[in-house]
Enzyme design. Structure first.
Site, PDB file in Angstrom:
ATOM      1  N   ASP A   1       0.959  -1.174  -0.053  1.00 55.49           N
ATOM      2  CA  ASP A   1      -0.018   0.116  -0.048  1.00 55.49           C
ATOM      3  C   ASP A   1       0.894   1.234   0.182  1.00 55.49           C
ATOM      4  O   ASP A   1       1.905   1.380   0.665  1.00 55.49           O
ATOM      5  CB  ASP A   1      -0.878   0.033   1.166  1.00 55.49           C
TER       6      ASP A   1
ATOM      7  N   SER B   1       5.077   4.195  10.542  1.00 57.87           N
ATOM      8  CA  SER B   1       5.213   3.034   9.499  1.00 57.87           C
ATOM      9  C   SER B   1       3.873   2.174   9.233  1.00 57.87           C
ATOM     10  O   SER B   1       3.115   2.304  10.002  1.00 57.87           O
ATOM     11  CB  SER B   1       6.159   1.989  10.144  1.00 57.87           C
ATOM     12  N   LYS B   2       3.887   1.498   8.044  1.00 63.71           N
ATOM     13  CA  LYS B   2       2.664   0.804   7.706  1.00 63.71           C
ATOM     14  C   LYS B   2       2.519  -0.372   8.771  1.00 63.71           C
ATOM     15  O   LYS B   2       1.545  -1.106   8.804  1.00 63.71           O
ATOM     16  CB  LYS B   2       2.877   0.482   6.113  1.00 63.71           C
ATOM     17  N   ARG B   3       3.518  -0.700   9.318  1.00 62.73           N
ATOM     18  CA  ARG B   3       3.468  -1.836  10.032  1.00 62.73           C
ATOM     19  C   ARG B   3       2.863  -1.644  11.439  1.00 62.73           C
ATOM     20  O   ARG B   3       2.089  -2.536  12.234  1.00 62.73           O
ATOM     21  CB  ARG B   3       4.994  -2.432  10.472  1.00 62.73           C
ATOM     22  N   LYS B   4       3.171  -0.444  12.009  1.00 64.67           N
ATOM     23  CA  LYS B   4       2.706  -0.013  13.466  1.00 64.67           C
ATOM     24  C   LYS B   4       1.382   1.027  13.068  1.00 64.67           C
ATOM     25  O   LYS B   4       0.566   0.754  14.403  1.00 64.67           O
ATOM     26  CB  LYS B   4       3.647   0.830  13.939  1.00 64.67           C
TER      27      LYS B   4
END
Length: 516
Positions: A21, A257-260
């Site tokens: 994304d 971040s996209k992870r968090k």
């Protein structure tokens, strides 16, 4: 910055990687790029940096196109529309980079490295254990493949590294920060074993080949800029101007971040029902000050609401914030609510339609009566929503069959013992009012908001002596199925008499059955 930069037509680019994304930072950089390009009469270029094949995702590129178009951040050249410097995907430009690599090798400014990943990992761990600076130890420098093969950790497929001189430049001028110092660079890999260039070589070559005059990127690239400056100097290329933007940070002041953080994904804002103009305004405020105006009393006041055209007109690199801003969703929600309230009702209804269709509230081809009702309901909810998705549960009851309307448990649970009495009285007082469900109100039809409210207040508040909140709560629950709904009397008018009476009767009968 070389003198040639200032004399060339202004050209800026954004160069996202299709690795999932799109990151909100892509939009953040793009709007600053585009604002300056438009202000200066220059061009804005979209380039896809897809050399990281391990993380490449095929559908990500289209997501980049779609989200930037959704925000109105259009580009003059790019993979989808072409341009004089095509191709605009790095994976399609591999032949472009090879001559630059061969030249650096021939001039002794780069060298082959045959070290395996395992050997490099052991080297770094040893350096860290001895508290030494981490960096390549140049085991391969000056050796042939045959000589290097006699040593441990040998790979038959080499990479190419820069040979950083002792006097490598470590300072440069930044449009936002002025004179900037960075650490001395390591012998950076510029060509990987798979034949793809690393970011550091590709970005320099592509920016030169595409005539980019201003490189705008996040401040995390400050430490890499000396490597790029060195490559420009080695290759005899004019240097662009650099502008390193402050990083967007989360509530813990860490780089988003996209992870968090789900809102690090650019698609998240569209999914959640944020307006593109509100998001652009918000992103601008993260890196740029509000508009300063004179108030009626002559004092300076800040105005935080402004559109992209105004942002472009007053843009100045010197005003960009250098401190990493905190991503404050409360501020975004406030802005989004403001922009929603400013929309013309028909425009807001059009923007709500896709969300209602995705939720199954409306079909792919709504009828004219359905669209007419949507406009009427939109006017009711416009001041009550912050995002477009919040409108879906408020609007859904207007398109639900009377027998299919579900009463939410929290709405049913807050009903008082007087609810059945209230519903019975309401049905009695509403029955004489004329009205036909599903037809436009016209002369002689009394089923209007004003008539409904007057009748119900007289019967319930004055007649039964019940406080308005308790008097109208059961009606709201019956009509909408929820504790929170659009204005009650207006909702009844839009639903029409038949549906309103059916819903009041249904809940009244359910309550009567449970009380027996």
């Amino acid at each position: 910055m070389s003198d040639s930069t200032t004399s060339r037509p202004v050209r800026l680019r954004v160069a996202p990687s299709p690795t999932g994304d799109p990151h909100v930072g892509t939009a953040y950089m793009s709007m600053f790029d585009l604002a300056f390009a438009r202000q200066q009469g220059g061009q804005f270029v979209l380039r896809i940096e897809d050399t990281d094949r391990a993380r490449y995702q095929a559908d990500s590129e289209q997501q980049i196109f779609d989200t930037l178009h959704w925000l109105g951040l259009g580009w003059d050249e790019g993979p989808d529309i072409g341009g004089p410097y095509a191709p605009y995907r790095q994976s399609e430009r591999l032949d472009t980079y090879r001559p630059y690599v061969e030249r650096l090798l021939a001039e002794g400014k780069a060298y082959h490295c045959w070290c395996t990943g395992e050997r490099l990992k052991e080297m770094r761990e040893r350096q860290q254990a001895l508290k030494q600076p981490t960096g390549y130890d140049r085991m391969c420098l000056g050796k042939t493949a045959e000589e290097r093969a006699q040593l441990p950790g040998y790979s038959e497929t080499p990479v190419v590294r820069m040979l950083i001189p002792d006097d490598a430049p470590t300072t440069f001028t930044d449009l936002i920060r002025g004179e900037v110092s960075a650490p001395r660079p390591d012998d950076q890999v510029i060509l990987k074993a798979d034949g793809f260039p690393t970011y550091h070589l590709a970005v320099v070559v592509d920016d030169h080949e595409m005539g980019i005059t201003h490189v705008v990127r996040g401040e995390e690239w400050i430490s890499s800029t000396p490597k790029h400056v060195l490559l420009y100097q080695w290759l005899g290329l004019p240097e662009p101007a650099f502008a390193h933007m402050p990083l967007l940070r989360d509530e813990k002041k860490a780089k988003i971040s996209k992870r968090k953080s789900p809102w690090a994904r650019l698609t998240w804002f569209r999914e959640q029902g944020y307006l593109p103009e509100a998001l652009l305004n918000f992103l601008a405020l993260l890196g740029y000050p509000p508009v300063i105006e004179r108030g009626e009393d002559g004092q300076q006041v800040e105005r935080e609401v402004f559109d992209f055209a105004e942002f472009t007109e007053r843009f100045d690199w010197a005003k960009v914030n250098t401190v990493g801003p905190i991503f404050n969703l409360e501020k975004l929600n406030w802005l989004n609510g403001h922009y929603i309230r400013e929309l013309e009702v028909g425009e807001l209804a059009s923007r709500l339609l896709p969300f209602l269709q995705d939720a199954g509230v409306l079909g792919p081809q709504p009828t004219l009566p359905e669209l007419g009702r949507l406009r009427a309901v939109t006017e009711l909810v416009q001041t009550r929503i912050v995002t477009l998705t919040e409108a879906v549960p408020l609007i859904a009851p207007f398109y639900t069959g009377d027998a299919d309307l579900e009463i939410a448990e929290d709405a049913r649970g807050q009903l008082k013992d007087t609810a059945e009495q209230v519903l019975t009285a309401a049905l009695a007082v509403l029955d004489p009012i004329d009205g036909t469900a599903g037809t436009p109100l016209g002369e002689g039809v009394e089923w209007t908001t004003e008539r409904i409210e007057t009748a119900l207040r007289e019967a319930l508040v004055d007649g039964l002596g019940i406080k308005p909140r308790l008097a109208f709560g059961p009606l709201r629950t019956a009509v909408s199925g929820a504790r929170v709904s659009p204005p009650l009397f207006e909702s009844m008018e839009i639903l029409g008499k038949a549906s309103t009476m059916a819903r009041l009767t249904r809940l009244r009968d359910e309550l009567a059955a449970t009380s027996d």
